[in-house]
Design a protein around this motif. Structure first.
Motif, PDB file in Angstrom:
ATOM      1  N   TYR A   1      33.175  -4.034 -46.959  1.00 28.31           N
ATOM      2  CA  TYR A   1      31.979  -4.877 -46.926  1.00 28.31           C
ATOM      3  C   TYR A   1      31.826  -5.525 -45.555  1.00 28.31           C
ATOM      4  O   TYR A   1      30.719  -5.611 -45.003  1.00 28.31           O
ATOM      5  N   VAL A   2      32.938  -6.010 -45.016  1.00 27.85           N
ATOM      6  CA  VAL A   2      32.900  -6.657 -43.698  1.00 27.85           C
ATOM      7  C   VAL A   2      32.494  -5.654 -42.630  1.00 27.85           C
ATOM      8  O   VAL A   2      31.646  -5.936 -41.771  1.00 27.85           O
ATOM      9  N   PHE A   3      33.087  -4.452 -42.680  1.00 24.58           N
ATOM     10  CA  PHE A   3      32.735  -3.423 -41.692  1.00 24.58           C
ATOM     11  C   PHE A   3      31.260  -3.049 -41.805  1.00 24.58           C
ATOM     12  O   PHE A   3      30.602  -2.777 -40.793  1.00 24.58           O
ATOM     13  N   TYR A   4      30.747  -3.031 -43.014  1.00 24.00           N
ATOM     14  CA  TYR A   4      29.336  -2.710 -43.264  1.00 24.00           C
ATOM     15  C   TYR A   4      28.423  -3.735 -42.579  1.00 24.00           C
ATOM     16  O   TYR A   4      27.445  -3.377 -41.908  1.00 24.00           O
ATOM     17  N   VAL A   5      28.769  -5.019 -42.747  1.00 25.42           N
ATOM     18  CA  VAL A   5      27.981  -6.085 -42.113  1.00 25.42           C
ATOM     19  C   VAL A   5      28.103  -6.016 -40.590  1.00 25.42           C
ATOM     20  O   VAL A   5      27.121  -6.192 -39.864  1.00 25.42           O
ATOM     21  N   VAL A   6      29.314  -5.745 -40.115  1.00 27.49           N
ATOM     22  CA  VAL A   6      29.521  -5.622 -38.664  1.00 27.49           C
ATOM     23  C   VAL A   6      28.662  -4.491 -38.104  1.00 27.49           C
ATOM     24  O   VAL A   6      28.029  -4.633 -37.044  1.00 27.49           O
TER      25      VAL A   6
ATOM     26  N   MET B   1      25.120  -5.731 -37.811  1.00 25.56           N
ATOM     27  CA  MET B   1      24.935  -6.691 -36.733  1.00 25.56           C
ATOM     28  C   MET B   1      24.959  -6.008 -35.365  1.00 25.56           C
ATOM     29  O   MET B   1      24.184  -6.364 -34.476  1.00 25.56           O
ATOM     30  N   VAL B   2      25.841  -5.029 -35.206  1.00 26.83           N
ATOM     31  CA  VAL B   2      25.890  -4.294 -33.932  1.00 26.83           C
ATOM     32  C   VAL B   2      24.581  -3.553 -33.707  1.00 26.83           C
ATOM     33  O   VAL B   2      24.021  -3.565 -32.595  1.00 26.83           O
ATOM     34  N   GLU B   3      24.060  -2.913 -34.764  1.00 25.70           N
ATOM     35  CA  GLU B   3      22.789  -2.206 -34.637  1.00 25.70           C
ATOM     36  C   GLU B   3      21.661  -3.166 -34.255  1.00 25.70           C
ATOM     37  O   GLU B   3      20.775  -2.825 -33.469  1.00 25.70           O
TER      38      GLU B   3
ATOM     39  N   THR C   1      28.872  -4.021 -25.634  1.00 26.66           N
ATOM     40  CA  THR C   1      28.763  -5.485 -25.574  1.00 26.66           C
ATOM     41  C   THR C   1      28.442  -6.051 -26.942  1.00 26.66           C
ATOM     42  O   THR C   1      29.030  -7.058 -27.372  1.00 26.66           O
ATOM     43  N   ALA C   2      27.494  -5.428 -27.644  1.00 23.99           N
ATOM     44  CA  ALA C   2      27.137  -5.889 -28.980  1.00 23.99           C
ATOM     45  C   ALA C   2      28.347  -5.840 -29.906  1.00 23.99           C
ATOM     46  O   ALA C   2      28.591  -6.765 -30.697  1.00 23.99           O
TER      47      ALA C   2
ATOM     48  N   VAL D   1      32.455  -8.387 -33.186  1.00 25.18           N
ATOM     49  CA  VAL D   1      33.843  -8.361 -33.647  1.00 25.18           C
ATOM     50  C   VAL D   1      34.533  -9.695 -33.391  1.00 25.18           C
ATOM     51  O   VAL D   1      35.197 -10.254 -34.269  1.00 25.18           O
ATOM     52  N   GLN D   2      34.364 -10.237 -32.193  1.00 25.92           N
ATOM     53  CA  GLN D   2      35.016 -11.518 -31.905  1.00 25.92           C
ATOM     54  C   GLN D   2      34.421 -12.643 -32.737  1.00 25.92           C
ATOM     55  O   GLN D   2      35.123 -13.581 -33.140  1.00 25.92           O
ATOM     56  N   THR D   3      33.140 -12.558 -33.034  1.00 23.07           N
ATOM     57  CA  THR D   3      32.515 -13.566 -33.891  1.00 23.07           C
ATOM     58  C   THR D   3      33.112 -13.532 -35.289  1.00 23.07           C
ATOM     59  O   THR D   3      33.394 -14.588 -35.894  1.00 23.07           O
ATOM     60  N   VAL D   4      33.313 -12.334 -35.827  1.00 18.62           N
ATOM     61  CA  VAL D   4      33.907 -12.199 -37.159  1.00 18.62           C
ATOM     62  C   VAL D   4      35.351 -12.688 -37.158  1.00 18.62           C
ATOM     63  O   VAL D   4      35.778 -13.418 -38.062  1.00 18.62           O
ATOM     64  N   VAL D   5      36.115 -12.297 -36.133  1.00 17.73           N
ATOM     65  CA  VAL D   5      37.503 -12.755 -36.028  1.00 17.73           C
ATOM     66  C   VAL D   5      37.560 -14.272 -35.923  1.00 17.73           C
ATOM     67  O   VAL D   5      38.357 -14.937 -36.597  1.00 17.73           O
ATOM     68  N   GLY D   6      36.707 -14.843 -35.091  1.00 17.88           N
ATOM     69  CA  GLY D   6      36.694 -16.290 -34.910  1.00 17.88           C
ATOM     70  C   GLY D   6      36.277 -17.039 -36.163  1.00 17.88           C
ATOM     71  O   GLY D   6      36.869 -18.069 -36.516  1.00 17.88           O
TER      72      GLY D   6
END
Length: 267
Positions: free
Chosen positions: A176-181, A184-186, A197-198, A203-208
């Motif tokens: 689910y998380v990868f799906y949302v990521v 967001m990248v798209e 860059t996207a 990725v850093q936003t999700v980690v943070g």
């Protein structure tokens, strides 16, 4: 009995657990891996330093036997193991949908069984595993199983009736998380950002965000509200998510995973 650990099956999850155990300090000499695939023995030995065999009778001296095979292979495996396990061996099953009762019915009466639902972040020692003890599992057996799984993440002990929910939340959860990521990248690419860059931004936003949830201990609603200024950009985005039914869709998706897990386990 020796403290040998036997790992039957060295696919993705089996190797993930094995890597975590070795990083946590387990002696490779105390581990035997049973893998019947041709040519795998030398590869696994070179990578992990463990002994690799293709015969389940090699589990006879093991204090703990971890079963990391596909669910459809469990019946035949358990039947072949039944006469070779040490009398007080602990059996830890990582096979999705396979109940402790299914395992106990095929093993010697009184065999301690623990059913585990791990997830793929175990690969980077950030896994989440749900554990359910079988009918003959002692507190000491359960503590040993927890220790094994904690080598690559965190654990939660629950009644077995809850493992379908664990499967739906944390077992399937990384997808689910990868799906949302991905989405967001798209969106970032659509707005003109380079894909690399996207990806780094998301990725850093999700980690943070995950680190904030863990380290602050605050409810996600509180943390969300801290980001959401009145009439600001975040408020506009969240309104769109609500109007699109994203929250309800997520709840329905997890429920669908739970239903499918129950079907697979015969609940």
């Amino acid at each position: 009995m020796s403290e040998t650990l036997a790992l039957v099956g060295a696919g993705v999850m089996g190797q993930t657990l094995l890597g975590g155990l070795l990083r946590a300090g387990r002696d490779p000499g105390s581990v035997v891996v049973v893998d019947r695939r041709s040519g795998r023995g030398e590869e696994l030995h070179e990578r992990f330093g463990v002994r690799v065999v293709d015969d389940v009778t090699e589990t006879a001296a093991a204090a703990t036997v971890v079963l990391a095979v596909k669910p459809q292979d469990m019946g035949d495996l358990l039947d072949s193991l039944a006469g070779h396990l040490a009398p007080d061996a602990l059996v830890v099953s990582l096979a999705a949908g396979i109940t402790t009762a299914f395992c106990e019915a095929r093993l010697r009466p009184g065999t301690a069984v623990v059913r585990v639902m791990p997830n793929t972040p175990s690969l980077v020692d950030e896994g989440m595993a749900g554990l359910a003890p079988g009918s003959s599992c002692s507190e000491e057996d359960l503590a040993l199983a927890e220790q094994l799984l904690r080598s690559c993440g965190r654990t939660a002990v629950l009644a077995e009736k809850h493992l379908d929910a664990v499967t739906a939340l944390s077992g399937s959860g990384p997808a689910y998380v990868f799906y949302v990521v991905e989405a967001m990248v798209e969106a970032g690419v659509l707005l003109g950002l380079p894909r690399a860059t996207a990806t780094e931004l998301v990725v850093q936003t999700v980690v943070g965000a995950g680190a904030m949830l863990r380290e602050t201990g605050q409810h996600p609603t509180v943390l969300r509200e801290q980001v959401t200024s009145p009439a600001g950009t975040t408020a506009a985005a969240l309104r769109q998510l609500d109007e699109s039914g994203v929250r309800a869709a997520m709840v329905s998706a997890v429920e669908a995973a739970w239903t499918r897990s129950r079907q697979l386990s015969g609940s």
